[in-house]
Design a protein around this motif. Structure first.
Motif, PDB file in Angstrom:
ATOM      1  N   TRP A 167     -42.816  48.980  14.528  1.00 26.28           N
ATOM      2  CA  TRP A 167     -42.656  50.291  15.846  1.00 26.28           C
ATOM      3  C   TRP A 167     -42.454  49.276  16.785  1.00 26.28           C
ATOM      4  CZ3 TRP A 167     -42.693  55.273  15.785  1.00 26.28           C
ATOM      5  CH2 TRP A 167     -43.692  56.061  14.156  1.00 26.28           C
ATOM      6  N   ILE A 168     -41.079  49.476  17.524  1.00 27.64           N
ATOM      7  CA  ILE A 168     -41.159  48.758  19.135  1.00 27.64           C
ATOM      8  C   ILE A 168     -41.688  49.672  20.481  1.00 27.64           C
ATOM      9  CG2 ILE A 168     -39.604  47.336  18.500  1.00 27.64           C
ATOM     10  CD1 ILE A 168     -37.530  49.381  20.615  1.00 27.64           C
ATOM     11  N   GLU A 169     -42.580  49.211  21.914  1.00 33.91           N
ATOM     12  CA  GLU A 169     -42.158  49.979  23.096  1.00 33.91           C
ATOM     13  C   GLU A 169     -41.235  50.157  23.820  1.00 33.91           C
ATOM     14  OE1 GLU A 169     -46.504  48.981  24.843  1.00 33.91           O
ATOM     15  OE2 GLU A 169     -47.456  49.118  22.565  1.00 33.91           O
ATOM     16  N   ALA A 170     -40.831  51.121  24.446  1.00 33.72           N
ATOM     17  CA  ALA A 170     -39.661  51.534  24.626  1.00 33.72           C
ATOM     18  C   ALA A 170     -39.410  52.648  26.191  1.00 33.72           C
ATOM     19  CB  ALA A 170     -38.447  51.533  24.213  1.00 33.72           C
ATOM     20  N   HIS A 171     -38.723  52.095  26.680  1.00 35.31           N
ATOM     21  CA  HIS A 171     -38.413  52.910  28.642  1.00 35.31           C
ATOM     22  C   HIS A 171     -37.466  54.020  28.255  1.00 35.31           C
ATOM     23  CE1 HIS A 171     -42.483  52.183  29.972  1.00 35.31           C
ATOM     24  NE2 HIS A 171     -41.996  51.548  29.691  1.00 35.31           N
ATOM     25  N   ALA A 172     -37.635  55.286  27.930  1.00 39.45           N
ATOM     26  CA  ALA A 172     -35.909  55.961  28.498  1.00 39.45           C
ATOM     27  C   ALA A 172     -34.673  55.402  29.061  1.00 39.45           C
ATOM     28  CB  ALA A 172     -36.461  57.740  28.205  1.00 39.45           C
ATOM     29  N   GLU A 173     -35.493  55.085  30.550  1.00 36.93           N
ATOM     30  CA  GLU A 173     -34.620  54.983  31.332  1.00 36.93           C
ATOM     31  C   GLU A 173     -33.761  53.505  30.946  1.00 36.93           C
ATOM     32  OE1 GLU A 173     -38.911  53.483  32.872  1.00 36.93           O
ATOM     33  OE2 GLU A 173     -37.459  54.965  31.610  1.00 36.93           O
ATOM     34  N   LEU A 175     -33.841  61.468  23.913  1.00 37.65           N
ATOM     35  CA  LEU A 175     -34.301  62.837  23.240  1.00 37.65           C
ATOM     36  C   LEU A 175     -35.695  63.785  23.729  1.00 37.65           C
ATOM     37  CD1 LEU A 175     -33.378  65.543  22.374  1.00 37.65           C
ATOM     38  CD2 LEU A 175     -32.619  64.884  19.798  1.00 37.65           C
ATOM     39  N   THR A 176     -36.029  62.268  22.952  1.00 31.03           N
ATOM     40  CA  THR A 176     -37.761  62.336  22.845  1.00 31.03           C
ATOM     41  C   THR A 176     -38.520  62.100  24.536  1.00 31.03           C
ATOM     42  OG1 THR A 176     -38.093  60.940  20.725  1.00 31.03           O
ATOM     43  CG2 THR A 176     -39.894  60.309  22.649  1.00 31.03           C
ATOM     44  N   ALA A 177     -38.177  61.529  24.950  1.00 26.17           N
ATOM     45  CA  ALA A 177     -38.173  61.581  26.797  1.00 26.17           C
ATOM     46  C   ALA A 177     -37.879  63.127  27.140  1.00 26.17           C
ATOM     47  CB  ALA A 177     -37.655  60.522  27.841  1.00 26.17           C
ATOM     48  N   ARG A 178     -36.957  63.841  26.264  1.00 20.76           N
ATOM     49  CA  ARG A 178     -36.519  65.372  27.064  1.00 20.76           C
ATOM     50  C   ARG A 178     -37.672  66.100  26.426  1.00 20.76           C
ATOM     51  NH1 ARG A 178     -30.648  67.821  27.135  1.00 20.76           N
ATOM     52  NH2 ARG A 178     -30.404  66.021  29.451  1.00 20.76           N
ATOM     53  N   LEU A 179     -37.818  66.390  25.596  1.00 13.62           N
ATOM     54  CA  LEU A 179     -38.680  66.756  24.386  1.00 13.62           C
ATOM     55  C   LEU A 179     -39.883  67.010  24.580  1.00 13.62           C
ATOM     56  CD1 LEU A 179     -36.110  67.614  21.250  1.00 13.62           C
ATOM     57  CD2 LEU A 179     -36.340  69.459  23.431  1.00 13.62           C
ATOM     58  N   GLY A 180     -40.378  65.966  25.386  1.00 16.80           N
ATOM     59  CA  GLY A 180     -42.162  65.323  25.253  1.00 16.80           C
ATOM     60  C   GLY A 180     -42.593  65.308  24.477  1.00 16.80           C
ATOM     61  N   ARG A 181     -42.213  64.961  23.012  1.00 13.71           N
ATOM     62  CA  ARG A 181     -42.913  65.265  21.656  1.00 13.71           C
ATOM     63  C   ARG A 181     -42.312  63.836  21.220  1.00 13.71           C
ATOM     64  NH1 ARG A 181     -41.751  71.132  18.658  1.00 13.71           N
ATOM     65  NH2 ARG A 181     -42.783  69.288  17.325  1.00 13.71           N
ATOM     66  N   ALA A 182     -43.412  63.892  20.333  1.00 10.45           N
ATOM     67  CA  ALA A 182     -43.213  63.081  18.619  1.00 10.45           C
ATOM     68  C   ALA A 182     -42.008  63.384  17.664  1.00 10.45           C
ATOM     69  CB  ALA A 182     -44.049  62.894  17.838  1.00 10.45           C
ATOM     70  N   LEU A 183     -40.635  62.316  17.748  1.00  8.33           N
ATOM     71  CA  LEU A 183     -39.824  63.405  16.791  1.00  8.33           C
ATOM     72  C   LEU A 183     -39.659  62.804  15.197  1.00  8.33           C
ATOM     73  CD1 LEU A 183     -36.778  63.947  19.316  1.00  8.33           C
ATOM     74  CD2 LEU A 183     -38.818  65.715  18.697  1.00  8.33           C
ATOM     75  N   ASN A 184     -38.905  63.306  14.489  1.00  3.23           N
ATOM     76  CA  ASN A 184     -38.861  62.639  13.052  1.00  3.23           C
ATOM     77  C   ASN A 184     -37.205  63.344  13.002  1.00  3.23           C
ATOM     78  OD1 ASN A 184     -38.194  62.108  10.401  1.00  3.23           O
ATOM     79  ND2 ASN A 184     -39.931  62.560   9.495  1.00  3.23           N
ATOM     80  N   GLY A 219     -46.052  58.207  24.494  1.00  5.19           N
ATOM     81  CA  GLY A 219     -47.129  57.485  25.353  1.00  5.19           C
ATOM     82  C   GLY A 219     -47.676  57.828  26.455  1.00  5.19           C
ATOM     83  N   PRO A 220     -48.653  57.072  27.031  1.00  4.03           N
ATOM     84  CA  PRO A 220     -48.736  57.088  28.196  1.00  4.03           C
ATOM     85  C   PRO A 220     -48.113  56.289  29.149  1.00  4.03           C
ATOM     86  CG  PRO A 220     -50.213  55.686  26.745  1.00  4.03           C
ATOM     87  CD  PRO A 220     -49.210  56.483  26.312  1.00  4.03           C
TER      88      PRO A 220
END
Length: 223
Positions: free
Chosen positions: A105-111, A177-186, A200-201
């Protein structure tokens, strides 16, 4: 050019198949300037190629077949897995990574992701039946398979006009897409790759998947 490199498959399916191919040059000194790196990335023909400039500090440089990029999802996940690092140093800043069983896993930002049109369809079958669109901007086609469970089907068309008409697995599009939907995705993408996300926060999105190593080969390497 005869440059030593590893070839990885990133965001593999549960059976270990598929995944987006990634070239990794562990010794960035083998391609010391931007021109030689761009030439190698074009020759390899993968969606991205990573050049490691400092394996201890995690300094990496990323190229598509046609341009240098400050961030991309599957190259960073793949590099974190291959180098067994907890942090990588990119132009966008420090990117934290963790290894959780079969997933990296990595931590990233949609921007950090380049612009992309997120185009929803009514069913997975519609997504699977799509023809590759003409170049002129990225399109991420998706449809719910099980909305309650956050499972969806997707295909990614980068539209850059280079050798890659469709990406087997696109981490940056998954971030958007995760940022737009605001939820965890598989996400099941391409022929059967799997991308996992979890918001996350403070706008952080975790992006994860399986990685496996494919035997490297000398140049020229053609897909």
């Amino acid at each position: 050019m005869n440059v030593a490199h590893d070839v990885l498959a990133v965001f593999c399916g549960a059976d270990g198949r598929h995944g987006n191919r990634l070239g990794v040059v562990r010794d960035g000194r083998a391609c010391p300037d931007e021109a030689s790196r761009q030439a190698l990335a074009k020759e390899l023909g993968f969606s991205e190629t990573v050049f490691v400039d400092d394996p201890e500090r995690g300094v990496v440089d990323l190229y598509t077949p046609g341009l240098r990029v400050p961030f991309a999802g599957h190259p960073v996940v793949g590099a974190a897995w291959l180098l067994d690092l907890e942090v990588l140093d990119l132009p966008v800043g420090e990117v934290w990574a963790r290894h959780d069983g079969e997933f990296t896993w990595i931590e990233a930002h949609a921007e950090w992701a380049p612009p992309c049109t997120l185009r929803r369809y009514g069913s997975a079958a519609e997504v699977e039946a799509l023809e590759v669109p003409s170049a002129g901007g990225g399109v991420y086609a998706w449809a719910w398979e099980d909305e309650a469970a956050g499972r969806l089907r997707a295909r990614a068309f980068p539209g850059r006009g280079d050798a890659v008409d469709e990406e087997e697995a696109s981490g940056t599009a998954a971030l958007l897409l995760t940022a737009r939907l605001g939820r965890a995705l598989n996400i099941t993408q391409g022929r059967g790759s799997q991308i996992m996300t979890a918001p996350g926060p403070d706008g952080v999105i975790e992006l994860g998947g399986r990685v496996r190593r494919i035997d490297p080969g000398p140049l020229p390497l053609r897909r």
